[in-house]
Design a protein around this motif. Structure first.
Motif, mmCIF file in Angstrom:
data_model
loop_
_atom_site.group_PDB
_atom_site.id
_atom_site.type_symbol
_atom_site.label_atom_id
_atom_site.label_comp_id
_atom_site.label_asym_id
_atom_site.label_seq_id
_atom_site.Cartn_x
_atom_site.Cartn_y
_atom_site.Cartn_z
ATOM 1 N N VAL A 178 45.938 16.662 11.679
ATOM 2 C CA VAL A 178 45.066 17.456 11.725
ATOM 3 C C VAL A 178 45.727 18.668 12.434
ATOM 4 N N VAL A 179 46.443 19.967 12.679
ATOM 5 C CA VAL A 179 46.903 20.855 13.235
ATOM 6 C C VAL A 179 45.531 22.145 13.473
ATOM 7 N N GLY A 180 45.550 22.761 14.519
ATOM 8 C CA GLY A 180 44.523 23.862 15.071
ATOM 9 C C GLY A 180 44.830 24.184 16.029
ATOM 10 N N ARG A 181 43.762 24.212 16.300
ATOM 11 C CA ARG A 181 43.167 24.492 18.341
ATOM 12 C C ARG A 181 42.695 23.890 18.944
ATOM 13 N N PRO A 182 43.028 23.763 20.188
ATOM 14 C CA PRO A 182 42.139 22.224 20.484
ATOM 15 C C PRO A 182 41.601 22.245 20.818
ATOM 16 N N THR A 183 40.217 22.838 21.233
ATOM 17 C CA THR A 183 39.308 22.675 20.969
ATOM 18 C C THR A 183 38.712 22.424 20.214
ATOM 19 N N GLY A 184 38.707 23.189 18.591
ATOM 20 C CA GLY A 184 38.298 22.488 17.195
ATOM 21 C C GLY A 184 39.013 20.760 16.980
ATOM 22 N N LEU A 185 40.096 20.707 17.379
ATOM 23 C CA LEU A 185 40.514 19.148 17.689
ATOM 24 C C LEU A 185 39.972 18.204 18.345
ATOM 25 N N THR A 186 39.982 18.394 19.289
ATOM 26 C CA THR A 186 38.433 17.713 20.894
ATOM 27 C C THR A 186 37.323 17.711 19.611
ATOM 28 N N THR A 187 36.949 18.939 19.396
ATOM 29 C CA THR A 187 35.386 18.673 18.706
ATOM 30 C C THR A 187 35.518 17.275 17.244
ATOM 31 N N LEU A 188 36.619 17.670 16.304
ATOM 32 C CA LEU A 188 36.844 17.234 15.299
ATOM 33 C C LEU A 188 37.049 15.313 15.850
ATOM 34 N N VAL A 189 37.248 14.859 17.052
ATOM 35 C CA VAL A 189 37.705 13.468 17.189
ATOM 36 C C VAL A 189 35.996 12.903 18.148
ATOM 37 N N GLU A 190 35.596 14.122 18.765
ATOM 38 C CA GLU A 190 34.677 13.569 19.379
ATOM 39 C C GLU A 190 33.543 13.772 18.258
ATOM 40 N N ASP A 191 33.260 14.296 16.875
ATOM 41 C CA ASP A 191 32.074 14.054 16.028
ATOM 42 C C ASP A 191 32.610 12.661 15.313
ATOM 43 N N LEU A 192 34.007 12.695 14.193
ATOM 44 C CA LEU A 192 34.242 11.639 13.752
ATOM 45 C C LEU A 192 33.776 10.657 14.857
ATOM 46 N N ARG A 193 33.824 10.425 16.064
ATOM 47 C CA ARG A 193 33.707 8.666 17.504
ATOM 48 C C ARG A 193 31.850 8.740 16.843
ATOM 49 N N ALA A 194 31.032 9.816 16.753
ATOM 50 C CA ALA A 194 29.870 9.847 16.781
ATOM 51 C C ALA A 194 29.195 9.571 15.545
ATOM 52 N N VAL A 195 30.277 9.142 14.157
ATOM 53 C CA VAL A 195 29.719 8.792 12.755
ATOM 54 C C VAL A 195 29.543 7.041 13.907
ATOM 55 N N ALA A 196 28.477 6.027 12.582
ATOM 56 C CA ALA A 196 28.614 5.250 12.988
ATOM 57 C C ALA A 196 29.504 4.148 12.246
ATOM 58 N N ASP A 197 29.785 3.583 13.202
ATOM 59 C CA ASP A 197 30.842 2.217 11.729
ATOM 60 C C ASP A 197 32.215 3.275 11.843
ATOM 61 N N VAL A 198 32.011 3.765 11.846
ATOM 62 C CA VAL A 198 33.528 4.996 12.559
ATOM 63 C C VAL A 198 34.531 4.288 12.937
ATOM 64 N N GLY A 199 35.767 3.987 12.625
ATOM 65 C CA GLY A 199 36.496 3.583 14.119
ATOM 66 C C GLY A 199 37.611 4.999 13.643
ATOM 67 N N VAL A 200 38.272 5.409 15.417
ATOM 68 C CA VAL A 200 39.232 6.789 15.423
ATOM 69 C C VAL A 200 40.225 6.147 16.680
ATOM 70 N N GLU A 201 41.140 6.186 15.876
ATOM 71 C CA GLU A 201 42.980 6.351 17.137
ATOM 72 C C GLU A 201 43.151 7.449 17.092
ATOM 73 N N VAL A 202 43.491 8.147 18.126
ATOM 74 C CA VAL A 202 44.497 8.900 18.392
ATOM 75 C C VAL A 202 45.425 8.173 18.340
ATOM 76 N N ARG A 203 46.437 8.718 17.669
ATOM 77 C CA ARG A 203 48.100 7.719 17.623
ATOM 78 C C ARG A 203 49.001 9.023 18.264
ATOM 79 N N ARG A 204 49.087 10.256 17.815
ATOM 80 C CA ARG A 204 49.784 11.334 18.820
ATOM 81 C C ARG A 204 48.666 12.623 19.021
ATOM 82 N N VAL A 205 49.479 13.282 19.615
ATOM 83 C CA VAL A 205 49.318 14.756 20.047
ATOM 84 C C VAL A 205 49.599 15.557 20.858
#
Length: 224
Positions: free
Chosen positions: A122-149
């Protein structure tokens, strides 16, 4: 402009039926969503590269209610392309809404591995990428692994065009495991295990990929 490479382990209720089929069927190994176009009729058109049994895929996709039609084009005995038209679902709309709201771009391919996990860049501004990861991690039962930034740079994509999909997968797996690290963090056996192949096969894939990439980087080919 920044990017994040993430792996999502989604619960069954969030997965597309064919994604769940990929995770549960021994006949399927991997699927890549190569391209997609949106229409004005509440449907989307998608192109996939799939590794697995084409007959099993054909039988299952015909049962998926949201898929209006799907055309399959065989590459070889173990892989094929799927060109499909399907209706949007509420879960798909809910999943992709944050990307639009945060003004983020998903860079193809979107990869679905044999476990049904989703890998995307996913490409975009740093604040947007950070918010996306945080929002995904807030969803129940969704595992989020950040591979590279990092800073997004596709100048070397031409070199990657010199390798096959399978070779690219071998290179990506070896890199993620630390096979090319200094010091090396993974062995050839580790790479082979992650790919689900014999050590000799993994070695051949990496050698051929390395040779093709180096030839393209130093200009020792015709660029075709």
């Amino acid at each position: 402009m920044r990017y994040v490479r993430i792996r999502l382990d989604q619960p069954a209720w969030m997965r597309h039926p064919m994604q769940e089929f990929l995770a549960t069927s021994e006949a399927m190994q991997r699927e890549e969503m190569l391209a997609w176009n949106l229409s004005r009729d509440d449907v989307q058109f998608l192109l996939f590269y799939v590794e697995g049994d084409v007959d099993a895929y054909r039988e299952r996709v015909a049962e998926v209610e949201q898929v209006r039609w799907c055309e399959l084009s065989v590459v070889d005995e173990a892989s094929f392309y799927a060109y499909a038209c399907e209706e949007y679902t509420e879960s798909q709309t809910a999943f992709f809404e944050p990307f639009a709201e945060l003004r983020l771009v998903v860079v193809p391919p979107v990869v679905f591995d044999g476990n049904g996990d989703l890998l995307m860049t996913v490409v975009g501004r740093p604040t947007g990428l950070t918010t996306l990861v945080e929002d995904l991690r807030a969803v129940a039962d969704v595992g989020v692994e950040v591979r590279r930034v990092g800073s997004y740079d596709r100048r070397h994509q031409r070199a990657l065009g010199a390798v096959t999909d399978r070779q690219r997968e071998a290179l990506a797996t070896a890199t993620e495991l630390g096979y090319y690290g200094s010091p090396r963090e993974a062995s050839l056996a580790d790479v082979a295990a992650a790919l689900g192949v014999a050590a000799g096969t993994a070695s051949e894939l990496l050698r051929e990929a390395e040779a093709n990439v180096m030839a393209r980087l130093v200009g020792d080919d015709d660029g075709a």
